[in-house]
Design a protein around this motif. Structure first.
Motif, PDB file in Angstrom:
ATOM      1  N   TYR C 262       0.815  -1.216   0.000  1.00  0.00           N
ATOM      2  CA  TYR C 262       0.000   0.000   0.000  1.00  0.00           C
ATOM      3  C   TYR C 262       0.847   1.264   0.000  1.00  0.00           C
ATOM      4  O   TYR C 262       0.322   2.367   0.007  1.00  0.00           O
ATOM      5  N   GLY C 263       2.174   1.093   0.028  1.00  0.00           N
ATOM      6  CA  GLY C 263       3.059   2.246  -0.085  1.00  0.00           C
ATOM      7  C   GLY C 263       3.025   3.191   1.099  1.00  0.00           C
ATOM      8  O   GLY C 263       3.324   4.380   0.961  1.00  0.00           O
ATOM      9  N   LEU C 264       2.676   2.670   2.270  1.00  0.00           N
ATOM     10  CA  LEU C 264       2.611   3.532   3.450  1.00  0.00           C
ATOM     11  C   LEU C 264       3.974   3.634   4.121  1.00  0.00           C
ATOM     12  O   LEU C 264       4.795   2.713   4.057  1.00  0.00           O
ATOM     13  N   ALA C 301      -9.821   1.094   2.206  1.00  0.00           N
ATOM     14  CA  ALA C 301     -10.522   1.732   1.087  1.00  0.00           C
ATOM     15  C   ALA C 301     -10.387   3.248   1.126  1.00  0.00           C
ATOM     16  O   ALA C 301     -10.573   3.925   0.112  1.00  0.00           O
ATOM     17  N   SER C 302     -10.073   3.797   2.313  1.00  0.00           N
ATOM     18  CA  SER C 302      -9.950   5.258   2.435  1.00  0.00           C
ATOM     19  C   SER C 302      -8.611   5.769   1.902  1.00  0.00           C
ATOM     20  O   SER C 302      -8.419   6.967   1.749  1.00  0.00           O
ATOM     21  N   LEU C 303      -7.701   4.861   1.644  1.00  0.00           N
ATOM     22  CA  LEU C 303      -6.342   5.317   1.254  1.00  0.00           C
ATOM     23  C   LEU C 303      -6.345   5.894  -0.166  1.00  0.00           C
ATOM     24  O   LEU C 303      -6.994   5.361  -1.050  1.00  0.00           O
TER      25      LEU C 303
ATOM     26  N   LEU D 131      -8.907   9.410   5.643  1.00  0.00           N
ATOM     27  CA  LEU D 131      -9.115   8.452   6.732  1.00  0.00           C
ATOM     28  C   LEU D 131     -10.024   9.042   7.804  1.00  0.00           C
ATOM     29  O   LEU D 131      -9.680  10.055   8.427  1.00  0.00           O
ATOM     30  N   LYS D 132     -11.185   8.437   7.999  1.00  0.00           N
ATOM     31  CA  LYS D 132     -12.078   8.806   9.097  1.00  0.00           C
ATOM     32  C   LYS D 132     -12.466   7.534   9.825  1.00  0.00           C
ATOM     33  O   LYS D 132     -12.996   6.602   9.207  1.00  0.00           O
ATOM     34  N   LEU D 133     -12.174   7.510  11.101  1.00  0.00           N
ATOM     35  CA  LEU D 133     -12.462   6.302  11.876  1.00  0.00           C
ATOM     36  C   LEU D 133     -13.651   6.557  12.799  1.00  0.00           C
ATOM     37  O   LEU D 133     -13.738   7.618  13.425  1.00  0.00           O
ATOM     38  N   PRO D 134     -14.550   5.598  12.898  1.00  0.00           N
ATOM     39  CA  PRO D 134     -15.731   5.778  13.760  1.00  0.00           C
ATOM     40  C   PRO D 134     -15.351   5.826  15.238  1.00  0.00           C
ATOM     41  O   PRO D 134     -14.547   5.005  15.712  1.00  0.00           O
ATOM     42  N   LEU D 135     -15.920   6.777  15.971  1.00  0.00           N
ATOM     43  CA  LEU D 135     -15.671   6.863  17.416  1.00  0.00           C
ATOM     44  C   LEU D 135     -16.232   5.621  18.119  1.00  0.00           C
ATOM     45  O   LEU D 135     -17.260   5.078  17.718  1.00  0.00           O
ATOM     46  N   ARG D 136     -15.528   5.221  19.144  1.00  0.00           N
ATOM     47  CA  ARG D 136     -16.017   4.145  20.014  1.00  0.00           C
ATOM     48  C   ARG D 136     -15.413   4.410  21.392  1.00  0.00           C
ATOM     49  O   ARG D 136     -14.494   3.732  21.823  1.00  0.00           O
TER      50      ARG D 136
END
Lengths: 303, 303, 303, 303
Positions: C262-264, C301-303, D131-136
């Motif tokens: 993914y090239g991160l 998928a967000s990348l 990148l958006k991650l759901p709060l938990r």
């Protein structure tokens, strides 16, 4: 250089910032007694609650966090004629399948003959009738108040020392602790007349002791883990689970010591350590295990 | 009681059911050579693929699964004048934070002076200019074909022996292996001129060797893990990760040995072990670590 | 894209460079059967020696060391109406003191009802009379020939796969293996009708299977440990003891995957992993434990 | 059933027998706030010393050693718009060789958008721009005063709870603690807006919180380790190093719970656990790791 005689009348089952029983100075000597791991004193009476009750704490004047406290054991001598052990290997030191087949453990008494320098079972089976083991008295649990105001059970150990159960900490050895609280607050107890490596039955020969120790304060000397010195070796003690991590702590502390105290590079220290280090497995029974990384003084003498 | 002289011309990087190089009998002696861990022979030439190439296997007539093979090392002698080590602690033997700061490791050569019995760095830094360490030659990797037709890399160890890197397996010691394949199929190599406990730089002083060993077959004798005997101790070796499990295997094997060979109950064995056992940390570098559980012969003599 | 039907008539208890039973090509599908962990086939007869006997190996044309073999499970279906489990927790998954009190384990049979998609005990106690667990069939042990000519027991696992006992490796999942031998040499067996995490009684519901799988060869793609992909996650599997090391291997492989595929950067990958990773404990019973590090595809998928 | 509103003005960095800030009764609800792991409050000001400063302790009337305290989280809500994380994997969660190559870790800020229910990096790299991650949201560290008068650092965890960093302990979950001191003395803090399994960068998204919780006292109910209940599972938490031991503690506690609370035999419990249990890896970063053993309520409903 005062010699203090101190007779305890109460004990602690944690190592922490308890009210000191005595204030002493750098260079002073203390002559005192410890009860055994279950709180039985030299008369065999119950004097404290079980779980390695501690004599102390002793407050060392001018000791502050960031210093090192050196404790030299002048003498550690059993002060009664019997001790006790468990009689079955602890389940965690054998393979789990074998653990499932071990009989329950019982407490068994040994005669401790200080003049002869040996211990033997009070009621041996015929096979063990001639078994006499040489005494090698040491304290299983001792240390200074830990950092951050913690009070840590005497069942376990850490950077502050505690229940390390290392059979190398005999009379004549000096142990060094990182000071984390004003006065250092040295506690001691849990005497063993002798013990194999690892404390693999969960006890040494547990016994009350007469102890004489002398403190020295190393102002501004910082260490990470307990260190020590015997006639033949300097050493570092790591306390953690699993055994691998205890070994990592001890090895890391030895690396630091060789770099800081002897001015070696990482590579120079690695040569000495890789080809000359010895390890002792102090305990594999307590919540934290203890491993000792030792360097022969003869090797250091070549530097 | 024949003495066989065997000069290897090929080597294996696994221990398994390879074609035997020689068939020998119970009581026979073999005089042979081993190349070092990278396959460099006594002339310094590359003679085999790196990764502990093995001399052998030697087929022992009449050895069958369920037997025990005893290998006595008559002599283990470096056959060239230099060895090599890594010069930095392995990252797994220090705290992870410290590992992240260690410089990369390089290979460094040592002079190995067999007549004088010492080793020293070829190009020491000034600090290490006077460092001379006493030789204590041993083989890091040897063993018999494992069970179930497995072929196990010489990087690791198991019930069959293998890459245990135990510095106590010197000349004069006898090692016992559980036989798992017809002919036992003994392999040997990976000589070290000396090594500290744990092989914590990932090497001893790696060197090619002249080896003389004598085999003895114990028909019908079953053991679970490698055992051994020196002048002063009998011992059992456990090989596994983590260190805790290696110790459990060694301790369990010692318990079995005391019960089976000395007729002790679990409680009698626990008394001896709890109060008299010693542990050695053989290696904490290989895929499987090795721990040795030792009992003094002097204690057993009292039974 | 050939579909091969292969009926095994012999089995292996190691994963290694055995004579292939069939040569197949990139993209081919194989329809075959596996016997259960004790070698009992679909008729309940003993067809192979116990200890996870393997069907195969299948030789994949053009597969060479340094490639990756992808195995997609098209279907995994129990081919008989009963399976078996152990009925007591393994001693190594509970505290040692508790292990010492567990009753001995016995083998118990379950009815496996494929049409209904459930399993239940053949002879339940009254308390468990209504227990019906949903089937989730998978193979406990499969993989490719390991490196260096090793032949590794199907009791354990490693970089090559093997006895990972991961209940996530169900029909519809693709698993990727590092190829270490010419032809890759894919072996498979040890079906489980279902299993909890960790295989903590030492078995799933052990059963023979009909299996259909399709291989794909990724020439020149290098990976370190088995990887996989399901509808919702990509994942990496680490196999080792202790659990900590299995987790380290899986986490390291995920880091490599995110960097390489993914090239991160290390920091970008750390953000994803630190805040979004999931772990599964596949097995804590076998000689090597297995931990799975999973990343949601939704995050990637967000990348 | 009183609802108490409590605004803290001092905090503790150990969990122990500190002076209570409030006395509450069985059934009462507390509405309060917590600062983040470094002591930064909802305004971003430093309000306490770093290292998981705790709000409390809350004294529960009539709670005595040997009871169980249930804490239901009614709500856990970030009370500021940013949190922070480390940006590099912790060295102990990857292979030691990889640890040696990781860049140093830095602190990075995230935007925490409670209305939208997501978190994202304040200054993302291009790759992570979407990148958006759901709060938990959950609390990383909370628990009751430990046994024996200990005061245990909020860096670690034990039977008393503490720094477990388990991302499953969200609003709606009930957690059960063994009471070891009069009044139970409940402490709480170390909020995380979200976190992956294992806390493998050493942080979740660290943030201050508004917390509302309700206590229930179970007189005479004894448990060994923290337990919990969500909509779908009952679970037990084990805290220790290594991961293997944390898993042993959690598994042992689940076995006890099934035997004591559901009246199952060891074999009946083993069937449920072996085929239906799930494990979560809560943290592999703190001095004690945390593993969660979960049983689906759907399985228990069949009993």
């Amino acid at each position: 250089m005062t010699v203090h005689h101190f007779q305890p009348n109460h004990y602690y089952n944690t190592i922490g910032q308890h009210e000191p029983v005595l204030k002493i100075c750098d260079g002073d000597t203390v002559v005192t007694t410890t009860v055994d791991a279950r709180g039985w004193d030299q008369t065999g009476e119950s004097a404290a609650q079980r779980g390695n009750p501690m004599t102390g704490p002793f407050y060392v004047e001018e000791a502050m966090p960031g210093d090192t406290l050196a404790v030299h054991f002048d003498s550690i001598t059993p002060n009664r004629v019997w001790g006790w052990t468990s009689n079955i290997l602890a389940p965690n030191v054998v393979d789990p399948d074998t653990a499932a087949k071990l009989p329950p453990s019982e407490i068994v008494r040994w005669t401790v003959d200080v003049p002869e320098g040996v211990a033997f079972l009070e009621k041996p089976t015929p096979k063990l009738a001639n078994l006499k083991l040489p005494l090698r008295p040491f304290l299983g649990c001792f240390g200074v108040a830990p950092s951050k105001g913690q009070a840590i059970s005497t069942a376990t150990s850490g950077e502050h020392g505690g229940n390390m159960d290392y059979n190398g900490l005999v009379s004549g050895v000096t142990v060094y602790f990182p000071v984390s609280a004003e006065g250092a607050l040295f506690h001691l107890g849990d005497g063993h007349a002798l013990q194999g490596d690892g404390e693999i039955v969960g006890t040494g020969i547990e016994i009350s002791m007469d102890v004489r120790f002398t403190v020295k304060l190393l102002k501004g000397k910082k260490i990470g883990w307990p260190r020590g010195e015997s006639d033949t070796h300097v050493f570092c003690i790591g306390n953690a689970r699993p055994l691998d991590q205890a070994l990592q702590h001890a090895t890391t502390e030895m690396l630091s010591m060789l770099q800081e105290d002897y001015g070696l590079t990482a590579s120079e220290a690695s040569h000495l350590m890789g080809q000359a280090v010895k390890y002792d497995v102090a305990n594999v029974f307590n919540p934290a295990y203890s491993v000792v990384c030792k360097m022969p003084k003869s090797v250091l003498a070549s530097l």
